[in-house]
Scaffold this active site. Structure first.
Site, PDB file in Angstrom:
ATOM      1  N   CYS A 197       0.842  -1.204   0.000  1.00  0.00           N
ATOM      2  CA  CYS A 197       0.000   0.000   0.000  1.00  0.00           C
ATOM      3  C   CYS A 197       0.876   1.252   0.000  1.00  0.00           C
ATOM      4  O   CYS A 197       0.503   2.278  -0.566  1.00  0.00           O
ATOM      5  CB  CYS A 197      -0.932  -0.003   1.197  1.00  0.00           C
ATOM      6  SG  CYS A 197      -2.215  -1.258   1.091  1.00  0.00           S
ATOM      7  N   CYS A 344      19.960 -15.029  -9.813  1.00  0.00           N
ATOM      8  CA  CYS A 344      20.298 -15.868  -8.652  1.00  0.00           C
ATOM      9  C   CYS A 344      19.267 -16.994  -8.617  1.00  0.00           C
ATOM     10  O   CYS A 344      18.843 -17.478  -9.667  1.00  0.00           O
ATOM     11  CB  CYS A 344      20.317 -15.052  -7.368  1.00  0.00           C
ATOM     12  SG  CYS A 344      18.744 -14.278  -6.970  1.00  0.00           S
TER      13      CYS A 344
END
Lengths: 386, 80
Positions: A197, A344
């Site tokens: 938010c 990764c």
């Protein structure tokens, strides 16, 4: 799903309490019995923010005898657009104390217990143990999985609500009697995929809609009335003004929850710096495959550890472990003359390295969302995941 | 197989429809088909979504979908 009352009734209500709760008492389904159960109930709100505000205020007004608040934050001016338990004069104060003062003003009979700490795997079970019911109004995935798993381990019902912009989701989880949060969302979304938010915004009054439903479900669970949202997810769309309810079943193949884990690692919590670096500099594995197929000239760098590289790797990737790059030792191994693509395992570490190498002057660099795991699940399914 | 797909929240916004009928043999076929049909915005949302097949998680995306199956597409969010 209809359930027996969660809480035994208190011995009695005082004359003052009878006056205060009279509009409840004259509803046959609640009555003296239900009100005494509310008086005896201990509800813990995790977070005194957007959802916690209406939840705490309405449960206080409803006469829940004990309200616990887990909150470590202080009131910020940007909270006031939706966190209505706090006021202008509370800015800078502890949210927990501010919430307690508002609750006491609404209903002085409530016993308010403050837990001014960050919830983690070490303290969650001790904090939750004394409560009948947990209401979740936190703002991140790691805490939501932590709260869920702790509720499963302690066999507590968990009233869950979540909001973003104009959308809300709300449900009741109780592993003993139905699904838990992991039956709905087994794994967190890829790090950085879902804005919070704070990043994406939220319609203030949405908190009232979803928080009020959470408070309603808490009252129903405590008093044992009606059909709860256990086994159902309610999805609210404020723009369309629709409520849609969908069935959620227990996952028959779901991994049993037997203990608490490291939730930050599980959710791949990335630093603000890494998030900023990754914004606009993140590619999907499909885009990586397209670059390879098109014969583009770039350097693919795998920033995992050598043992991980041995398990599975993307063809053509050069291994330079994260710490080598973060320390600056291996920066000289990076090419100056062509684009750099970092990856990764899931995209957390590569985002961190991306921030570091951009700071070091390597501007033509991106990282791969979902890492080698996404590569193995989307591009080359013959590869293992770990 | 004809299945019903229901989109929620951000997935509904990206798909532009609330519900639609689709023909797909498996969940992975379905996900590919709806991503192709609705474009990159939905495709991106789908990478974070939970898919409920008749209310439960589907562990094997290559398992056959029965005719009449309802697939719910739910994007997660954690705001509070």
């Amino acid at each position: 799903m209809s359930l027996p009352p969660l809480v035994e009734p208190a011995a009695d209500l005082s004359i003052d309490e009878v006056r205060r709760y009279s509009r409840h008492l004259i509803i046959p389904d609640v009555g003296m019995d239900g009100q005494k159960r509310l008086k005896n109930a201990k509800v813990l709100a995790v977070g005194a923010g957007g959802l916690g505000s209406p939840v705490l205020m309405y449960l206080a007004a409803a006469g829940v005898g004990t309200l616990g608040i887990v909150e470590f934050d202080t009131v910020d001016e940007s909270n006031l657009q939706r966190q209505i338990i706090h006021g202008a004069s509370d800015v800078g104060r502890s949210k927990a104390e501010s919430a307690r003062d508002s609750i006491k003003e609404i209903n002085p009979y409530v016993d308010v217990r403050l837990h001014e700490t960050r919830l983690d795997s070490d303290n969650v079970l001790d904090i939750f143990r004394d409560y009948d019911l947990i209401v979740d109004g936190t703002d991140n995935f790691a805490t939501r999985y932590l709260v869920n798993d702790a509720c499963v381990l302690l066999d507590k019902p968990y009233v869950w609500g979540s909001i973003y912009r104009f959308d809300g989701q709300v449900s009741v989880f109780w592993n003993e009697h139905g699904p838990n949060y992991r039956d709905l969302y087994p794994v967190p979304p890829p790090p950085g995929m879902v804005p919070s938010c704070a990043e994406g915004g939220v319609l203030g009054v949405l908190c009232a809609t979803i928080g009020a439903i959470q408070a309603t479900e808490a009252v129903k669970l405590i008093t044992g009335i009606g059909e709860t949202l256990l086994g159902r997810l309610m999805v609210y769309d404020a723009l369309e003004m629709t409520f849609r309810t969908i069935k959620v079943r227990k996952d028959p193949e779901g991994e049993p929850i037997t203990g608490l884990i490291d939730y930050e690692t599980f959710c791949g919590v990335v630093s603000t710096e890494a998030q900023e670096a990754a914004a606009g500099a993140t590619i999907t594995v499909d885009e990586l495959k397209d670059m390879m197929d098109a014969g583009k000239d770039f350097e693919l760098i795998d920033v995992r550890e050598p043992n991980e590289y041995e398990i599975v790797s993307i063809p053509g990737a050069k291994l330079i472990p994260k710490d080598e790059l973060l320390s600056g030792r291996a920066l000289s191994q990076l090419p100056q003359d062509k684009p750099i693509v970092l990856h990764c395992k899931t995209g957390v570490r590569s985002a961190e390295v991306l921030a570091a190498i951009k700071n070091a002057g390597f501007k033509d660099a991106v990282h791969v969302q979902g890492g080698v795991t996404a590569w193995a699940t989307r591009i080359d399914k013959a590869l293992p995941t770990y | 197989m004809t299945v019903t797909v229901r989109y929620f929240a951000g997935a509904r916004a990206a798909a532009g429809v609330e519900t639609e009928a689709r023909t797909a043999a498996t969940l992975e076929d379905l996900v590919r088909e709806i991503a192709d049909a609705h474009g990159p915005r939905l495709e991106k949302v789908l990478t974070a979504c939970s898919f409920l097949v008749d209310g439960a998680q589907a562990h094997d995306p290559s398992a056959a979908l029965a005719p009449g199956t309802v697939v719910d597409v739910l994007p997660p969010f954690a705001g509070g």
